[in-house]
Each structure stands twice: as C-alpha cells, then as structure tokens.
Write an enzyme that holds these catalytic residues in place. Structure first.
Site, PDB file in Angstrom:
ATOM      1  N   ASP A 444       0.556   3.234   2.150  1.00  0.00           N
ATOM      2  CA  ASP A 444       1.620   2.780   1.324  1.00  0.00           C
ATOM      3  C   ASP A 444       1.485   1.165   1.187  1.00  0.00           C
ATOM      4  OD1 ASP A 444       4.167   3.377  -0.279  1.00  0.00           O
ATOM      5  OD2 ASP A 444       4.965   1.999   1.230  1.00  0.00           O
ATOM      6  N   GLU A 473      -2.432   2.948  -2.107  1.00  0.00           N
ATOM      7  CA  GLU A 473      -1.491   2.875  -3.000  1.00  0.00           C
ATOM      8  C   GLU A 473      -1.215   1.365  -3.351  1.00  0.00           C
ATOM      9  OE1 GLU A 473       2.905   2.935  -4.327  1.00  0.00           O
ATOM     10  OE2 GLU A 473       2.054   2.030  -2.596  1.00  0.00           O
TER      11      GLU A 473
END
Length: 725
Positions: A444, A473
């Site tokens: 993330d 990401e």
C-alpha cells in the site's frame, strides 16, 4: 540484491588477417534453449592479429561494427531488465557500418552460469534507421545476461553486388567466382547437412561455365540458398556489445489474474432486529475460494487482516464518527490486540490463516496479503517507538493526508529518524508472513516511503526467498513509479484505470508494452475499493464488459475487486469511491443469486480467464501491436507469440486479435486494417485471407488485410479472434 555489470570493458574489435577465412556463425530465427554452437560459440571473433598488426580501434568505445542503443537496458545496466520464465524478451539495437556492405545482428542469451544458450537472428526494424530487433526467451528463473552482436553479412553483400554488376555487365566472371568461393566455404563450415548440400550445389552451379550467366546467378541467389544463410549466416568482423543483466522471475511476478475481497464480509451477517453485524472470519471466507477459482483467477488478494485501531476510527462513507458496531478501515492497523504481526480477533487465529492458505493452494490459488506500512494511533509502535513517526511542534504525531483526502485514523511512518531499527522490524514482519505461506505482497502506498528502503527490503527478501513477489500500489508521478520498478517491485498498479478513449488507450498500451516494459510490469486492475471511475459509474453493464476485455487481453496481469461482477456502480457523491464503501463497513453480497438471475458478469469473466490460459500470446507483455480502425472509438490490437517445440509438442504460433468498441453507449462499425507482417502468417489463401475463430461467440470468419466490423456495446462490444494456423 541486483546483478549489475562490473566496470565496463569495451569490446575488442574483431580483426581478420588479410587472406584468412571469414568468420561464420550459427544463428536461427529462434534457436531453442541449449542449442550448441557449431565449433567455437557462434559469433566468436576470430583470433586477433599479432600485436604488431593490432587494430588502432582497440580500447575505443566503438568496435569494428558499431553496436549502439541496446535494449532492454536500464541506466547502462545498473539495474537488470525484467523478464519471466518462458516470456519473450524483445531485444533491440542500432547496428551499422561504414560503406555499403550489408550488416546483420544477433541477440545472444546467457544463462545464470554464463553459458550461451540461445542465439536469435535479428531483423531490420524501420527502413533507413539501422534499427534491429529480435526475441530471446529465458527458460528458468535466475540472473541471466544478454548481448548483441553486429557483423558484416558476406552473403547479402555479395548477392546485392552480384545482381547489380551482372545486370550491368560489369565484373561478371569476378562476381560469379566470388560467389562460388563464398558458398564453397559455407558448405564446409555449416553444421547442417542439408544446408551443406544446398551450398555445395549452388557453388557448383556458379562455377559451371556450361550454364548461362543468369542461371548461374539464380542458382546462387535462390530461395533455398537464402533460407540456408538465415540458419547459418556468413559473418565477418563480428563485434559484440557488453553483456547486460536480465532478471528472470517466476510466472506470478509477471502473469496472473487477481481477485480482491474482504474476508470480514464473507460470511458476515446483520441482525434484522438490532442492525448489528457479526463479522465473517477466515473460515467463512475460505468458502468463497471455490467460486474465485472457478472464475479462473490465480491470486486471491486480501486487504490487511490485522487488528484495527479504535482511536479516530472512521465510520460509514469515511465519516469521522464511528458507531459501536462499525468495523473501521483495515488500513488503520494496530490496537491493543496487536499490530502488523497479529490477526484481527474477529477473523480468527494464525491456525485459521494457515488453513485458508492451504485451502487456496488446493484450488491452485495463491494468497496475496496487503503490506500497509502505516499505523493506527493505538498501534503498539506509537508508544513503543515514537521515533518511527513524524512529530509536530505541539508534540502530537501527524496523521496521514493526501489532499483533499485526510486519514485521521492513520499515522504514516518516518524512515529518517531510525532507519535501521524500523527497517529491521518491517523485515521481521515480512519474514513472519512468508513463514505462513504468503509469497505475494500487495504494498500500500509504497511511494510514500524512501526508494532506498524498497531496494533494500525487496533485495533482501528475494535473496532469501527468490519467489516472493511485491506489487506496488502507487498511483503517483511517473518518475516515482519507474523508480519503484527499478528498485525491485515485480509489478505495479497503473494508469490504465483512467485511460478510456481509443487515443488514450493506444498511447498507454504502446507505452507499457514497448517503452517501460523492461522495468515496469502493469497490473490492469479494473476497479479497487478506492477507485470507481466515471466510466463505470455511467457506462452501464457494457462499460464493465469493455474494461474487463481491455484488462484481461491487454496485459498479462489484471485484477478486479469483488462487486465488479455485480456491476456495482453507485459512487459516494463527489468521489470516485463506491457509496457505502466496504473499507468502512461490511458487505453482504449474494453472488450466486445474481448469477442465477443472469445479472452477473462472472460467466464472462470466466470466459476471459479461460481464453487467457489457453493462449500463451496473452501472457507476454512486449508482444502487443496496434492496428488501424476507421472508427474513432474502436481499438484494435494483436498479441503474437512463437512457441518453441518441446518433447511433448511441436513448435507453433499463437496469435490473438482484439477489436473492441470502447464507447459503452453505442453501436460502432467500420473497417479494420491489419498489419499482416505482425501476425506472422505462414501463408494466405489465394484470395489473401486467413481463418479466424471468434472466441466469445464461437463464430468463424475469413479475414484479410481489410475487414468490416460492427460492434454493439449493448450486445457484444468486442471481438476476440484467434488466428487459425
């Protein structure tokens, strides 16, 4: 962590003593791995002349035949180019020489031991550019290398000069004699018996004075001879580039279909009287796995499964106040129950997680786990290691912001105060989850951490566990996304989500398949818990179909988040997120009922993944070619792959053509113009056509260079065509 080249040593220019035999090399259009060289390795420069006769070019940057602009090379070889086992690597270079003699080029592949295992004849790319291209296919995981050889093409030079001079009546006997000598030597040098016969026969005809001049020349320049010199080029002045690094990784690093779901929603139930929810568990979530596998997915991706903070917990739709039953965002990691090395008590235990991973493996699914390096205010690190955060002037820890978004429930990490301590702790956590069977991490917001950290972490982990895959990401600036790929991330989310028009898609597909493929592997997610684009909000079911086709056919990596198959398209006002977002609450979906009612995209998704598994061309990145259509909303591209023979199957070619209407609101028609060279057709019918099988509808058509299409977005917005061989 990375294979890097040592101090560059310029190649020694090949030299040849006057009167000695020219060097010849064994090249093939796609030599199978392990093909042995003839005597010395094909293309090895002849022994250099004595020092007294050494070339004055020795030690210079240019060799005898200039070989420049070699690709795929990242920062001069400082970082390795990326490849996957069995995936085609497009090798390019600019090769030329002085004067008018013809040149050739060869791509050479070296396995991790340094042994040459493949040689591929390169072909010209772009008239007048001196650009050459070829394909290498590494067969195993490891740190490989490649190089490019440039050389004078003795046969092409002679054939051209002979044709010109003999037609003009100049030096006829000399040209025929030179051809005889050249092909006679080739007959004694080639390791191919049939080619030796071809060369010997042609050489004899060239010297046969009983034949007329044109017949003698035709014998030396006929189709059989030209085919033989493709297999065994007659090379001189062979000059080789330095070796460049190529990191070859397992399939999951560059291929796969991903499916994301929240374990807490699978099996979650709401009490009709109180309205209170009971969370799903890892055990109930495992019951969803057979349906995910049945749709043809390879990876099931779980958002964070750790304890969720209570301090500043977000409520429904990102509200600042959470009710007593609101579960909070899984990305607000940490509470009194533990941090990144713990499992949320509502979901179960490590034994339950191990059982979930085992159930996935039984279905040939891999589990990807979110690695979100951030903390809730009540994460144990916040009190035990305040130095791992950024402290404001008033003494409080700064929460995360991505204006206009604010994340009051999350503290970002600061790597500058105690980089060694924080890095060691994160490595410990990654090792913990690897020990429980996690070999893929979806990271993330990696762009909010230093790039050096990722280079160190991924390099360290991959040295210990070479099969571990990291997905970035990172929806951020191109420079950072490129740097993360160089640093070691095997794949990344991409800008695909926001590329909707034909022009935008053509530009982006060209970029990711050609310009950035050496360091950036795009995973074409069609949606995420954070992203519900306007295209999906207002495009209806056709938009969902179109985006799925584009993602599944356009990239070897694609993914979708649960609810996509149910056409979930209503956004929270003023945002690009689903209303009643699952990040902040439970979702009770009835996938089976929707499919039974014909209101699910799952059967179509299953078809797309079935097509992907049946066609290797769709699982390479660099083999995409754009074609023309007369309609400004119809995109056309093909993917082609030549598959080498194995012990169990003959060599074959796999070619897919995709024609897709990217306007979800209309019917489109027009004409497709195909680049037939890119399809590598073995032969056309007398009328210039070939057979294609439509893989969505099962229809069969005759296609050629020009083809009519009609695509209604509300019926079938795309053709997926397989070229029948």
């Amino acid at each position: 962590m990375f294979v890097t080249t040592s101090k560059r040593v310029p190649p020694v220019p090949a030299t040849r003593r006057p009167g000695t035999q020219a060097a010849a090399g064994q090249d093939t259009a796609a030599a199978p791995a392990g093909t042995p060289p003839a005597a010395a390795p094909a293309g090895t420069p002849p022994a250099a002349a004595p020092a007294s006769a050494a070339s004055p070019a020795e030690g210079l940057r240019f060799g005898r035949i200039p070989v420049t602009a070699v690709q795929p090379v990242i920062e001069g070889g400082r970082f390795p180019a990326k490849a996957v086992r069995g995936g085609d690597v497009a090798v390019r270079a600019v090769v030329f020489r002085e004067g008018h003699d013809a040149v050739g080029a060869t791509a050479v592949l070296l396995d991790p031991s340094g042994k040459e295992v493949q040689r591929a004849r390169m072909t010209p790319r772009g008239k007048g550019t001196d650009a050459w291209g070829g394909t290498l296919t590494p067969t195993e995981v490891g740190d490989w290398q490649f190089a490019v050889e440039g050389w004078t093409d003795l046969y092409a030079t002679w054939a051209h000069n002979a044709q010109v001079k003999i037609n003009a009546g100049v030096d006829v006997d000399v040209m025929l004699a030179e051809g005889h000598l050249l092909l006679s030597k080739a007959a004694t040098s080639t390791p191919h018996p049939e080619d030796a016969k071809t060369f010997k026969h042609a050489a004899k005809a060239l010297a046969d004075v009983s034949l007329n001049t044109n017949d003698r020349l035709a014998a030396g320049t006929g189709a059989k001879v030209r085919a033989a010199v493709v297999r065994f080029p007659l090379r001189d002045l062979v000059t080789r580039s330095q070796n460049y690094p190529l990191k070859v990784e397992r399939d999951a690093a560059g291929r796969g279909a991903w499916y994301e779901f929240f374990p807490r929603s699978e099996g979650a139930r709401r009490d009709p009287d109180t309205g209170m929810w009971t969370s799903g568990t890892l055990t109930t979530a495992a019951r969803r796995l057979p349906a995910v596998a049945a749709m043809g997915f390879d990876v099931v991706y779980l958002p964070p499964i750790h304890p969720i903070g209570a301090v500043n917990r977000k409520g429904p739709n990102n509200s600042l106040v959470a009710g007593p039953g609101d579960p909070g965002s899984p990305w607000a990691i940490g509470s009194a129950a533990g941090g990144h090395d713990a499992i949320h008590p509502d979901l179960g235990t490590f034994e339950d997680f191990d059982a979930f991973v085992a159930a996935a493996r039984e279905l040939e699914l891999e589990v990807a786990l979110d690695l979100a390096l951030q903390c809730a205010p009540d994460h144990p690190w916040a009190t035990e290691h305040p130095e791992w955060f950024t402290t404001r002037l008033d003494g409080t820890i700064a929460y995360a912001e991505n204006p206009p978004k604010k994340y009051q429930d999350i503290y970002p990490l600061n790597f500058d105060n105690d980089p060694a301590g924080l890095s060691a702790e994160i490595l410990r956590i990654v090792r913990l989850w690897i020990s429980h069977g996690v070999m893929i991490f979806r990271v993330d917001n990696p762009h909010t951490k230093p790039v050096w950290f990722w280079e160190w972490l991924i390099g360290t982990v991959n040295a210990e566990s070479p099969g571990v895959v990291f997905l970035a990401e990172a929806f951020t600036r191109p420079a950072m996304m490129a740097a993360l790929g160089r640093a070691g991330f095997q794949q990344s989310y991409s800008y695909f989500t926001w590329r909707n028009t034909k022009e935008e898609l053509e530009e982006y597909l060209q970029h990711v398949s050609r310009e950035s493929a050496a360091y950036f592997r795009p995973n074409f997610f069609v949606n995420t818990p954070d992203i519900l684009t306007e295209y999906l909000q207002y495009g209806g079911p056709a938009a969902f179909k179109i985006r799925a086709v584009l993602a599944a056919m356009g990239s070897p990596l694609w993914g979708m988040y649960a609810g996509y198959e149910l056409f979930e398209h209503v956004a929270r006002p003023g945002s690009e997120e689903n209303i009643d977002n699952e990040k902040y609450e439970y979702k009770d979906r009835d996938f089976a009922a929707a499919e039974a009612a014909g209101k699910s995209l799952a059967p179509f998704v299953t078809l797309l993944n079935t097509i992907r598994r049946a066609h290797p061309a769709l699982l390479d990145l660099e083999n995409l070619t754009l074609h023309r259509s007369s309609d400004d909303a119809t995109l056309v591209f093909s993917k082609h792959k030549a598959i080498a023979a194995t012990a169990h199957a003959p060599a074959r070619k796999d070619t897919i053509i995709v024609v897709i209407n990217v306007d979800p609101h209309s019917m489109r028609e027009g004409q497709v113009t195909l680049d037939l060279d890119a399809l590598e057709l073995d032969g056309l019918s007398p009328d210039g056509t070939f057979i294609v099988d439509e893989l969505i509808t099962g229809a069969t058509w005759n296609w050629g260079k020009q083809n009519y299409f009609r695509l209604d977005a509300h019926l079938e917005p795309a053709h997926i065509l397989h070229v029948r061989r």
